[in-house]
Design a protein around this motif. Structure first.
Motif, PDB file in Angstrom:
ATOM      1  N   PHE A 131     -28.232 -26.628 -37.898  1.00 49.64           N
ATOM      2  CA  PHE A 131     -28.337 -26.772 -36.453  1.00 49.64           C
ATOM      3  C   PHE A 131     -27.908 -25.477 -35.768  1.00 49.64           C
ATOM      4  O   PHE A 131     -26.980 -24.801 -36.225  1.00 49.64           O
ATOM      5  CB  PHE A 131     -27.420 -27.904 -35.950  1.00 49.64           C
ATOM      6  CG  PHE A 131     -27.724 -29.247 -36.535  1.00 49.64           C
ATOM      7  CD1 PHE A 131     -28.658 -30.081 -35.936  1.00 49.64           C
ATOM      8  CD2 PHE A 131     -27.084 -29.684 -37.681  1.00 49.64           C
ATOM      9  CE1 PHE A 131     -28.943 -31.326 -36.474  1.00 49.64           C
ATOM     10  CE2 PHE A 131     -27.357 -30.922 -38.231  1.00 49.64           C
ATOM     11  CZ  PHE A 131     -28.293 -31.746 -37.620  1.00 49.64           C
ATOM     12  N   ILE A 132     -28.600 -25.149 -34.705  1.00 47.67           N
ATOM     13  CA  ILE A 132     -28.108 -24.116 -33.802  1.00 47.67           C
ATOM     14  C   ILE A 132     -27.883 -24.788 -32.448  1.00 47.67           C
ATOM     15  O   ILE A 132     -28.621 -25.695 -32.059  1.00 47.67           O
ATOM     16  CB  ILE A 132     -29.076 -22.921 -33.676  1.00 47.67           C
ATOM     17  CG1 ILE A 132     -30.410 -23.371 -33.070  1.00 47.67           C
ATOM     18  CG2 ILE A 132     -29.277 -22.237 -35.008  1.00 47.67           C
ATOM     19  CD1 ILE A 132     -31.301 -22.201 -32.673  1.00 47.67           C
ATOM     20  N   LYS A 133     -26.847 -24.353 -31.756  1.00 45.90           N
ATOM     21  CA  LYS A 133     -26.491 -24.978 -30.485  1.00 45.90           C
ATOM     22  C   LYS A 133     -26.080 -23.903 -29.491  1.00 45.90           C
ATOM     23  O   LYS A 133     -25.348 -22.974 -29.833  1.00 45.90           O
ATOM     24  CB  LYS A 133     -25.345 -25.970 -30.688  1.00 45.90           C
ATOM     25  CG  LYS A 133     -24.912 -26.683 -29.412  1.00 45.90           C
ATOM     26  CD  LYS A 133     -23.774 -27.648 -29.686  1.00 45.90           C
ATOM     27  CE  LYS A 133     -23.322 -28.358 -28.417  1.00 45.90           C
ATOM     28  NZ  LYS A 133     -22.217 -29.302 -28.665  1.00 45.90           N
ATOM     29  N   SER A 134     -26.583 -24.053 -28.292  1.00 43.57           N
ATOM     30  CA  SER A 134     -26.186 -23.148 -27.223  1.00 43.57           C
ATOM     31  C   SER A 134     -24.961 -23.729 -26.522  1.00 43.57           C
ATOM     32  O   SER A 134     -25.024 -24.810 -25.935  1.00 43.57           O
ATOM     33  CB  SER A 134     -27.329 -22.970 -26.213  1.00 43.57           C
ATOM     34  OG  SER A 134     -26.888 -22.213 -25.098  1.00 43.57           O
ATOM     35  N   GLU A 135     -23.838 -23.027 -26.610  1.00 41.05           N
ATOM     36  CA  GLU A 135     -22.603 -23.511 -26.001  1.00 41.05           C
ATOM     37  C   GLU A 135     -22.261 -22.758 -24.724  1.00 41.05           C
ATOM     38  O   GLU A 135     -21.189 -22.960 -24.147  1.00 41.05           O
ATOM     39  CB  GLU A 135     -21.463 -23.393 -27.014  1.00 41.05           C
ATOM     40  CG  GLU A 135     -21.659 -24.290 -28.234  1.00 41.05           C
ATOM     41  CD  GLU A 135     -20.485 -24.233 -29.176  1.00 41.05           C
ATOM     42  OE1 GLU A 135     -19.702 -23.264 -29.092  1.00 41.05           O
ATOM     43  OE2 GLU A 135     -20.357 -25.156 -30.010  1.00 41.05           O
ATOM     44  N   GLY A 136     -23.161 -21.887 -24.294  1.00 33.96           N
ATOM     45  CA  GLY A 136     -22.930 -21.158 -23.060  1.00 33.96           C
ATOM     46  C   GLY A 136     -23.382 -21.950 -21.850  1.00 33.96           C
ATOM     47  O   GLY A 136     -23.981 -23.032 -21.961  1.00 33.96           O
TER      48      GLY A 136
ATOM     49  N   LEU B 275     -37.247 -18.609 -29.161  1.00 30.88           N
ATOM     50  CA  LEU B 275     -37.109 -20.032 -28.849  1.00 30.88           C
ATOM     51  C   LEU B 275     -36.036 -20.210 -27.788  1.00 30.88           C
ATOM     52  O   LEU B 275     -34.911 -19.742 -27.941  1.00 30.88           O
ATOM     53  CB  LEU B 275     -36.722 -20.810 -30.114  1.00 30.88           C
ATOM     54  CG  LEU B 275     -36.472 -22.308 -29.960  1.00 30.88           C
ATOM     55  CD1 LEU B 275     -37.770 -23.029 -29.603  1.00 30.88           C
ATOM     56  CD2 LEU B 275     -35.889 -22.867 -31.262  1.00 30.88           C
ATOM     57  N   LEU B 276     -36.383 -20.878 -26.696  1.00 33.51           N
ATOM     58  CA  LEU B 276     -35.430 -21.126 -25.615  1.00 33.51           C
ATOM     59  C   LEU B 276     -34.588 -22.356 -25.940  1.00 33.51           C
ATOM     60  O   LEU B 276     -35.123 -23.405 -26.315  1.00 33.51           O
ATOM     61  CB  LEU B 276     -36.160 -21.332 -24.292  1.00 33.51           C
ATOM     62  CG  LEU B 276     -36.974 -20.135 -23.768  1.00 33.51           C
ATOM     63  CD1 LEU B 276     -37.643 -20.492 -22.448  1.00 33.51           C
ATOM     64  CD2 LEU B 276     -36.082 -18.907 -23.600  1.00 33.51           C
ATOM     65  N   VAL B 277     -33.261 -22.212 -25.805  1.00 33.63           N
ATOM     66  CA  VAL B 277     -32.345 -23.310 -26.100  1.00 33.63           C
ATOM     67  C   VAL B 277     -31.501 -23.560 -24.860  1.00 33.63           C
ATOM     68  O   VAL B 277     -30.725 -22.697 -24.433  1.00 33.63           O
ATOM     69  CB  VAL B 277     -31.436 -22.975 -27.295  1.00 33.63           C
ATOM     70  CG1 VAL B 277     -30.560 -24.179 -27.642  1.00 33.63           C
ATOM     71  CG2 VAL B 277     -32.265 -22.542 -28.500  1.00 33.63           C
ATOM     72  N   ASP B 278     -31.637 -24.748 -24.290  1.00 29.27           N
ATOM     73  CA  ASP B 278     -30.858 -25.100 -23.103  1.00 29.27           C
ATOM     74  C   ASP B 278     -29.377 -25.221 -23.442  1.00 29.27           C
ATOM     75  O   ASP B 278     -29.000 -25.503 -24.593  1.00 29.27           O
ATOM     76  CB  ASP B 278     -31.346 -26.424 -22.511  1.00 29.27           C
ATOM     77  CG  ASP B 278     -32.678 -26.272 -21.792  1.00 29.27           C
ATOM     78  OD1 ASP B 278     -32.976 -25.144 -21.363  1.00 29.27           O
ATOM     79  OD2 ASP B 278     -33.406 -27.272 -21.682  1.00 29.27           O
ATOM     80  N   SER B 279     -28.558 -25.031 -22.466  1.00 33.01           N
ATOM     81  CA  SER B 279     -27.116 -25.158 -22.652  1.00 33.01           C
ATOM     82  C   SER B 279     -26.764 -26.551 -23.169  1.00 33.01           C
ATOM     83  O   SER B 279     -27.180 -27.566 -22.606  1.00 33.01           O
ATOM     84  CB  SER B 279     -26.396 -24.911 -21.318  1.00 33.01           C
ATOM     85  OG  SER B 279     -25.007 -25.109 -21.455  1.00 33.01           O
ATOM     86  N   GLY B 280     -26.035 -26.596 -24.293  1.00 34.56           N
ATOM     87  CA  GLY B 280     -25.626 -27.867 -24.886  1.00 34.56           C
ATOM     88  C   GLY B 280     -26.625 -28.469 -25.842  1.00 34.56           C
ATOM     89  O   GLY B 280     -26.299 -29.427 -26.556  1.00 34.56           O
ATOM     90  N   ASP B 281     -27.852 -27.947 -25.872  1.00 36.67           N
ATOM     91  CA  ASP B 281     -28.871 -28.501 -26.764  1.00 36.67           C
ATOM     92  C   ASP B 281     -28.675 -28.010 -28.199  1.00 36.67           C
ATOM     93  O   ASP B 281     -28.155 -26.913 -28.441  1.00 36.67           O
ATOM     94  CB  ASP B 281     -30.269 -28.115 -26.299  1.00 36.67           C
ATOM     95  CG  ASP B 281     -30.750 -28.977 -25.146  1.00 36.67           C
ATOM     96  OD1 ASP B 281     -29.990 -29.889 -24.754  1.00 36.67           O
ATOM     97  OD2 ASP B 281     -31.867 -28.746 -24.643  1.00 36.67           O
TER      98      ASP B 281
END
Length: 210
Positions: free
Chosen positions: A125-130, A156-162
């Motif tokens: 998993f990768i997760k955006s925590e910003g 790939l765009l990753v929303d915050s928290g996703d």
């Protein structure tokens, strides 16, 4: 496995007869069980035989022949075996050898599936925590299953928290892997929408077969 003399099992009723002496190992053979249609099996491949419930005599007759490359069928008979399959005798033990064959698994009503193989699914998993959207530009997984593989063909765009998930499947030989440690590693690169590099923490995992 190999010649009958190399058999390693505890079956008192096991029978094995070498029909011809081979000067070298045979890479491809034809295996016939209980007069079934012969199956072409290559060295190291898994052959599966499914008996008919209620019709088993407690033994199977196995013929191993070389492959006639002209006809694609069984050629000269190499080995003849009689193997006990009655589970009440505790005759089925994985890793034991019967002539040229090695038992790597079996399934019956009393014991269920017994196998030296285990199916393994690794999930990453990768997760955006910003606080803002991150632009993942590289996701590289290094594992003993697939080697060093990039999972992104484009950013790939990753929303915050996703969280974004990736996975791979493998089948591990538990006997050959005993006491070994497998290392898995995930590395990623990402930036903000304005191109500023993000801080990324790599994930490293070790799996040991005990």
């Amino acid at each position: 496995g190999g010649d009958c003399a190399l058999s390693d099992n505890s079956q008192s009723s096991f029978e094995c007869e070498d029909m011809i002496q081979l000067s070298k190992s045979v890479e491809t053979v034809v295996v016939t069980v209980n007069d079934s249609n012969g199956s072409v099996v290559r060295l190291g491949e898994i052959y599966r035989y499914e008996g008919i419930p209620g019709e088993s005599s407690g033994t199977i007759e196995v013929l191993i022949s070389d492959l006639n490359h002209t006809s694609g069928m069984a050629g000269s008979l190499i080995q003849r075996l009689r193997i006990v399959t009655d589970c009440s005798e505790d005759s089925l033990v994985v890793t034991k050898t019967f002539g040229a064959l090695q038992l790597v698994g079996f399934e019956n009503e009393s014991q269920g599936l017994v196998s030296i193989f285990a199916d393994l699914t690794m999930e990453y998993f990768i997760k955006s925590e910003g606080p803002a959207i991150a632009n993942a530009t590289a996701i590289i997984i290094n594992s003993p299953v697939s080697g060093n593989v990039s999972y992104l063909n484009r950013p790939l765009l990753v929303d915050s928290g996703d969280r974004i998930a990736f996975s791979e499947d493998a089948r591990i030989n538990l006997v050959e892997s005993l006491s070994l440690t497998f290392a898995f590693e995930l590395n990623a690169q990402a930036s903000t929408m304005y191109g500023v590099p993000c801080n990324v923490t790599a994930g490293k995992y070790n799996i040991s077969i005990a």
